[in-house]
Design a protein around this motif. Sequence first.
Motif, PDB file in Angstrom:
ATOM      1  N   ASP A   1      -7.795   3.232  14.179  1.00 12.91           N
ATOM      2  CA  ASP A   1      -6.752   2.197  14.170  1.00 12.91           C
ATOM      3  C   ASP A   1      -7.135   1.044  13.251  1.00 12.91           C
ATOM      4  OD1 ASP A   1      -5.255   3.639  15.956  1.00 12.91           O
ATOM      5  OD2 ASP A   1      -6.002   2.581  17.736  1.00 12.91           O
ATOM      6  N   LEU A   2      -8.419   0.662  13.263  1.00 12.92           N
ATOM      7  CA  LEU A   2      -8.868  -0.441  12.419  1.00 12.92           C
ATOM      8  C   LEU A   2      -8.717  -0.105  10.940  1.00 12.92           C
ATOM      9  CD1 LEU A   2     -10.220  -3.213  12.115  1.00 12.92           C
ATOM     10  CD2 LEU A   2     -12.445  -2.049  12.254  1.00 12.92           C
ATOM     11  N   TYR A   3      -9.151   1.096  10.556  1.00  8.48           N
ATOM     12  CA  TYR A   3      -9.032   1.501   9.154  1.00  8.48           C
ATOM     13  C   TYR A   3      -7.572   1.645   8.742  1.00  8.48           C
ATOM     14  CZ  TYR A   3     -14.059   2.385   8.955  1.00  8.48           C
ATOM     15  OH  TYR A   3     -15.419   2.240   8.973  1.00  8.48           O
ATOM     16  N   MET A   4      -6.736   2.125   9.646  1.00 13.24           N
ATOM     17  CA  MET A   4      -5.314   2.250   9.338  1.00 13.24           C
ATOM     18  C   MET A   4      -4.678   0.879   9.140  1.00 13.24           C
ATOM     19  SD  MET A   4      -2.821   4.237   8.724  1.00 13.24           S
ATOM     20  CE  MET A   4      -3.516   5.806   9.247  1.00 13.24           C
ATOM     21  N   GLN A   5      -5.040  -0.078   9.988  1.00 15.71           N
ATOM     22  CA  GLN A   5      -4.515  -1.433   9.839  1.00 15.71           C
ATOM     23  C   GLN A   5      -4.965  -2.052   8.521  1.00 15.71           C
ATOM     24  OE1 GLN A   5      -5.702  -3.627  13.301  1.00 15.71           O
ATOM     25  NE2 GLN A   5      -4.442  -2.419  14.715  1.00 15.71           N
ATOM     26  N   LYS A   6      -6.237  -1.845   8.163  1.00 20.62           N
ATOM     27  CA  LYS A   6      -6.725  -2.371   6.895  1.00 20.62           C
ATOM     28  C   LYS A   6      -5.989  -1.752   5.718  1.00 20.62           C
ATOM     29  CE  LYS A   6     -11.440  -3.617   8.269  1.00 20.62           C
ATOM     30  NZ  LYS A   6     -12.895  -3.362   8.029  1.00 20.62           N
ATOM     31  N   ALA A   7      -5.746  -0.426   5.790  1.00 18.57           N
ATOM     32  CA  ALA A   7      -5.034   0.250   4.701  1.00 18.57           C
ATOM     33  C   ALA A   7      -3.608  -0.273   4.571  1.00 18.57           C
ATOM     34  CB  ALA A   7      -5.031   1.756   4.949  1.00 18.57           C
ATOM     35  N   ILE A   8      -2.939  -0.501   5.710  1.00 22.75           N
ATOM     36  CA  ILE A   8      -1.570  -1.009   5.673  1.00 22.75           C
ATOM     37  C   ILE A   8      -1.543  -2.421   5.103  1.00 22.75           C
ATOM     38  CG2 ILE A   8       0.378  -1.713   7.111  1.00 22.75           C
ATOM     39  CD1 ILE A   8      -0.294   0.606   8.973  1.00 22.75           C
ATOM     40  N   VAL A   9      -2.486  -3.258   5.531  1.00 23.27           N
ATOM     41  CA  VAL A   9      -2.537  -4.638   5.010  1.00 23.27           C
ATOM     42  C   VAL A   9      -2.794  -4.645   3.511  1.00 23.27           C
ATOM     43  CG1 VAL A   9      -3.864  -6.786   5.075  1.00 23.27           C
ATOM     44  CG2 VAL A   9      -3.215  -5.659   7.207  1.00 23.27           C
ATOM     45  N   MET A  10      -3.712  -3.803   3.053  1.00 25.46           N
ATOM     46  CA  MET A  10      -4.008  -3.744   1.622  1.00 25.46           C
ATOM     47  C   MET A  10      -2.804  -3.250   0.829  1.00 25.46           C
ATOM     48  SD  MET A  10      -7.913  -2.247   1.686  1.00 25.46           S
ATOM     49  CE  MET A  10      -7.941  -2.070  -0.098  1.00 25.46           C
ATOM     50  N   ALA A  11      -2.102  -2.228   1.358  1.00 22.60           N
ATOM     51  CA  ALA A  11      -0.925  -1.694   0.669  1.00 22.60           C
ATOM     52  C   ALA A  11       0.178  -2.748   0.582  1.00 22.60           C
ATOM     53  CB  ALA A  11      -0.416  -0.446   1.387  1.00 22.60           C
ATOM     54  N   LEU A  12       0.437  -3.446   1.685  1.00 21.69           N
ATOM     55  CA  LEU A  12       1.475  -4.481   1.670  1.00 21.69           C
ATOM     56  C   LEU A  12       1.095  -5.637   0.759  1.00 21.69           C
ATOM     57  CD1 LEU A  12       2.471  -4.594   5.456  1.00 21.69           C
ATOM     58  CD2 LEU A  12       3.714  -3.534   3.559  1.00 21.69           C
ATOM     59  N   SER A  13      -0.185  -5.987   0.739  1.00 25.38           N
ATOM     60  CA  SER A  13      -0.645  -7.057  -0.153  1.00 25.38           C
ATOM     61  C   SER A  13      -0.468  -6.660  -1.608  1.00 25.38           C
ATOM     62  CB  SER A  13      -2.111  -7.376   0.136  1.00 25.38           C
ATOM     63  OG  SER A  13      -2.594  -8.351  -0.757  1.00 25.38           O
ATOM     64  N   ALA A  14      -0.775  -5.390  -1.930  1.00 25.80           N
ATOM     65  CA  ALA A  14      -0.597  -4.922  -3.310  1.00 25.80           C
ATOM     66  C   ALA A  14       0.872  -4.930  -3.707  1.00 25.80           C
ATOM     67  CB  ALA A  14      -1.185  -3.514  -3.452  1.00 25.80           C
ATOM     68  N   VAL A  15       1.747  -4.490  -2.801  1.00 28.59           N
ATOM     69  CA  VAL A  15       3.181  -4.488  -3.097  1.00 28.59           C
ATOM     70  C   VAL A  15       3.688  -5.913  -3.299  1.00 28.59           C
ATOM     71  CG1 VAL A  15       5.468  -3.979  -2.148  1.00 28.59           C
ATOM     72  CG2 VAL A  15       3.630  -2.308  -1.923  1.00 28.59           C
ATOM     73  N   ASP A  16       3.220  -6.853  -2.481  1.00 33.85           N
ATOM     74  CA  ASP A  16       3.643  -8.245  -2.610  1.00 33.85           C
ATOM     75  C   ASP A  16       3.177  -8.828  -3.944  1.00 33.85           C
ATOM     76  OD1 ASP A  16       4.769 -10.739  -1.321  1.00 33.85           O
ATOM     77  OD2 ASP A  16       2.709 -11.401  -1.672  1.00 33.85           O
ATOM     78  N   SER A  17       1.935  -8.497  -4.348  1.00 26.28           N
ATOM     79  CA  SER A  17       1.426  -8.991  -5.629  1.00 26.28           C
ATOM     80  C   SER A  17       2.230  -8.425  -6.799  1.00 26.28           C
ATOM     81  CB  SER A  17      -0.052  -8.629  -5.780  1.00 26.28           C
ATOM     82  OG  SER A  17      -0.825  -9.226  -4.756  1.00 26.28           O
ATOM     83  N   LEU A  18       2.537  -7.122  -6.744  1.00 22.33           N
ATOM     84  CA  LEU A  18       3.329  -6.511  -7.811  1.00 22.33           C
ATOM     85  C   LEU A  18       4.733  -7.100  -7.858  1.00 22.33           C
ATOM     86  CD1 LEU A  18       2.264  -2.768  -7.440  1.00 22.33           C
ATOM     87  CD2 LEU A  18       1.623  -4.360  -9.252  1.00 22.33           C
ATOM     88  N   LYS A  19       5.291  -7.385  -6.692  1.00 22.42           N
ATOM     89  CA  LYS A  19       6.626  -7.995  -6.647  1.00 22.42           C
ATOM     90  C   LYS A  19       6.630  -9.343  -7.354  1.00 22.42           C
ATOM     91  CE  LYS A  19       7.746 -10.078  -2.969  1.00 22.42           C
ATOM     92  NZ  LYS A  19       8.067 -10.400  -1.559  1.00 22.42           N
ATOM     93  N   ARG A  20       5.613 -10.164  -7.091  1.00 24.04           N
ATOM     94  CA  ARG A  20       5.542 -11.476  -7.721  1.00 24.04           C
ATOM     95  C   ARG A  20       5.303 -11.372  -9.219  1.00 24.04           C
ATOM     96  NH1 ARG A  20       5.011 -15.960  -4.971  1.00 24.04           N
ATOM     97  NH2 ARG A  20       3.707 -16.871  -6.611  1.00 24.04           N
ATOM     98  N   LEU A  21       4.538 -10.335  -9.631  1.00 22.60           N
ATOM     99  CA  LEU A  21       4.265 -10.173 -11.059  1.00 22.60           C
ATOM    100  C   LEU A  21       5.493  -9.696 -11.827  1.00 22.60           C
ATOM    101  CD1 LEU A  21       0.707  -8.555 -10.875  1.00 22.60           C
ATOM    102  CD2 LEU A  21       1.266 -10.834 -11.727  1.00 22.60           C
ATOM    103  N   PHE A  22       6.166  -8.683 -11.307  1.00 20.66           N
ATOM    104  CA  PHE A  22       7.291  -8.094 -12.040  1.00 20.66           C
ATOM    105  C   PHE A  22       8.544  -8.963 -11.978  1.00 20.66           C
ATOM    106  CE2 PHE A  22       4.724  -4.227 -11.704  1.00 20.66           C
ATOM    107  CZ  PHE A  22       4.893  -3.691 -12.965  1.00 20.66           C
ATOM    108  N   PHE A  23       8.691  -9.741 -10.918  1.00 22.79           N
ATOM    109  CA  PHE A  23       9.856 -10.606 -10.810  1.00 22.79           C
ATOM    110  C   PHE A  23       9.521 -12.060 -11.137  1.00 22.79           C
ATOM    111  CE2 PHE A  23      10.904  -6.979  -8.049  1.00 22.79           C
ATOM    112  CZ  PHE A  23      12.106  -6.595  -8.630  1.00 22.79           C
ATOM    113  N   VAL A  24       8.396 -12.250 -11.852  1.00 26.03           N
ATOM    114  CA  VAL A  24       8.005 -13.529 -12.463  1.00 26.03           C
ATOM    115  C   VAL A  24       7.955 -14.647 -11.420  1.00 26.03           C
ATOM    116  CG1 VAL A  24       8.267 -14.964 -14.512  1.00 26.03           C
ATOM    117  CG2 VAL A  24       9.321 -12.705 -14.459  1.00 26.03           C
ATOM    118  N   GLY A  25       7.159 -14.420 -10.365  1.00 25.32           N
ATOM    119  CA  GLY A  25       6.920 -15.505  -9.429  1.00 25.32           C
ATOM    120  C   GLY A  25       6.109 -16.608 -10.063  1.00 25.32           C
ATOM    121  N   SER A  26       5.228 -16.233 -10.990  1.00 24.85           N
ATOM    122  CA  SER A  26       4.453 -17.183 -11.784  1.00 24.85           C
ATOM    123  C   SER A  26       4.484 -16.713 -13.227  1.00 24.85           C
ATOM    124  CB  SER A  26       3.004 -17.258 -11.271  1.00 24.85           C
ATOM    125  OG  SER A  26       2.192 -17.998 -12.158  1.00 24.85           O
TER     126      SER A  26
END
Length: 203
Positions: free
Chosen positions: A89-114
């Motif tokens: 469960d711990l490793y699964m939670q870490k994987a989900i958090v990392m995946a969501l963090s990566a998606v959020d970072s890509l969203k900000r990059l491609f849609f020009v958050g900065s």
Amino acid sequence: MASKVMDLIYWKDTERTGMVLTGLVVGLLSLFQLSIITVISTVSLAVMCFTISVRIYYQLLYILSWGDGEHPFKSYLDLDISFSGEQADLYMQKAIVMALSAVDSLKRLFFVGSVFESLKLLVLMYLVTYLGELCNGLTLLIISVIAVFSLPIFYSRRQEEVDGFIAKIQAKIDNVKDFLQRLVQGGGPPPDPTPGGAKPKTQ
């Protein structure tokens, strides 16, 4: 398990690390000429022919009373690679958090958050197109495998020189980033290096 991987990377057992590195590089090189299905099936056949031969040989030694009958691969069979429910469960939670963090970072990059961060990605992708013309993904993978088995041991032996070189490069990168940030923000003079912005007295 992690400690054994680190032992391989840092060449604690030279013979074992050499075998692993050679096997990985040869296997990847063979993908230039053969399909991945052919490589996997051929390697599997070779490994099974070896292990079955060794197992039968040790069994014959035991039958002839020339051996103790111990399984030749007992250490590998006893290797614990299972996870408890909590660990899974711990490793699964870490994987989900990392995946969501990566998606959020890509969203900000491609849609020009900065603007500045998106421009950095644009330049990086532009440079990657040139890299793609020079070599393919398999070549990069082979280089990465060799780097994993060589850079850590090189860094551990030349840590001071490497840290000094990286510090110089980082200082130059920081200067370029400061310049680009001022340029994106409309220009302006560089920040005052004196504390509190106080101007030095002139004689």
